[in-house]
Write an enzyme that holds these catalytic residues in place. Structure first.
Site, PDB file in Angstrom:
ATOM      1  N   ASP A 152       0.853  -1.187   0.000  1.00 55.24           N
ATOM      2  CA  ASP A 152       0.000   0.000   0.000  1.00 55.24           C
ATOM      3  C   ASP A 152       0.888   1.236   0.000  1.00 55.24           C
ATOM      4  OD1 ASP A 152      -1.811   2.098   0.609  1.00 55.24           O
ATOM      5  OD2 ASP A 152      -3.142   0.661   1.597  1.00 55.24           O
ATOM      6  N   THR A 178       2.117  -9.423 -11.166  1.00 55.93           N
ATOM      7  CA  THR A 178       0.865  -9.503 -10.423  1.00 55.93           C
ATOM      8  C   THR A 178      -0.195  -8.598 -11.036  1.00 55.93           C
ATOM      9  OG1 THR A 178       1.377  -7.675  -8.921  1.00 55.93           O
ATOM     10  CG2 THR A 178       2.252  -9.846  -8.338  1.00 55.93           C
TER      11      THR A 178
END
Length: 239
Positions: free
Chosen positions: A143, A216
């Site tokens: 994050d 990803t």
């Protein structure tokens, strides 16, 4: 100085990320009910382990070297590494329950058996990992907390890096991938302060993915939106 022993006094910890998103599918709820408990690395929670007794990773993984992925998102990289490295035990840590459910479905489909899953805060897991027990760690697209006043919430801060350094073996590798330039800055400033050296001699060492990399869904989103991934490799120094 980095202490080799975890603190057994329960600290007060704020958690700022998401714990749950959209309503889980029936299949995902079933995965959580049927599979998650058996994939536990051991007693991690304060309720189950108030004395913070270290996990027995030798018993859990049969003596294999142990890797750790911190915040595995949807789990695609974690399953990829587990399938590619059957002689390694891998622990995935992720508090976002939707991501955990996604991982469990991928584990079923891939049939990998060298995985353990902690569905919670990495700091609680660090408490009970034995010192110098982790041979490799991954921090992939964490994050970013882009606002300046939130930078203290990033993983690459003392609160996380001190216990991470404690559990990593001398010579262990830490990989950090991010598409946020300011996160790169903070990583390069903070991580070496806690016993790691950056292994880069030329630009290709942070611009080119690792040989065993699996892109990803977070990276694919970054590429679509025009952001540039960075691949940072660090090595844990001897104490």
């Amino acid at each position: 100085m980095i202490d080799d022993a975890p603190d057994t006094a329960r600290p007060r910890r704020n958690f700022y990320g998401r714990l749950k998103g959209k309503t889980l599918k029936p299949s995902q709820r079933r995965y959580l009910q049927e599979d998650l408990a058996a994939l536990s690395p051991g007693k991690v929670s304060w309720e189950d382990n108030p004395d913070r007794t270290p996990l027995d990773l030798g018993a859990r993984f049969g003596g294999k070297p142990v890797w750790l992925e911190i915040g595995f998102g949807g789990g695609e990289h974690l399953v990829h590494q587990a399938a590619r490295n059957p002689d390694i035990g891998i622990i995935g840590c992720e508090p976002y329950i939707n991501g955990v459910a996604m991982l469990l479905g991928k584990i079923r489909r891939a049939g990998v058996e060298n995985l353990a899953v902690h569905p919670g805060d990495a700091r609680d897991l660090f408490d009970v990992l034995p010192a110098a027990s982790i041979a490799r760690a991954f921090l992939l697209y964490p994050d970013p907390w882009p606002k300046t006043r939130h930078h203290r919430r990033r993983f690459v801060t003392e609160e996380h890096l001190v216990p991470l350094a404690r559990v990593m073996q001398p010579g262990a590798i830490l990989r950090v991938a991010t598409d946020i330039e300011d996160y790169v800055r903070q990583t390069l400033e903070e991580v070496p302060r806690f016993g790691f050296e950056w292994l880069a001699e030329r630009p290709c060492h942070w611009r080119v993915p690792w040989d065993d990399w699996l892109s990803t869904r977070y990276e694919q989103k970054a590429l679509r939106e025009g952001r540039v991934p960075h691949y940072l490799t660090f090595r844990r120094k001897a104490a």
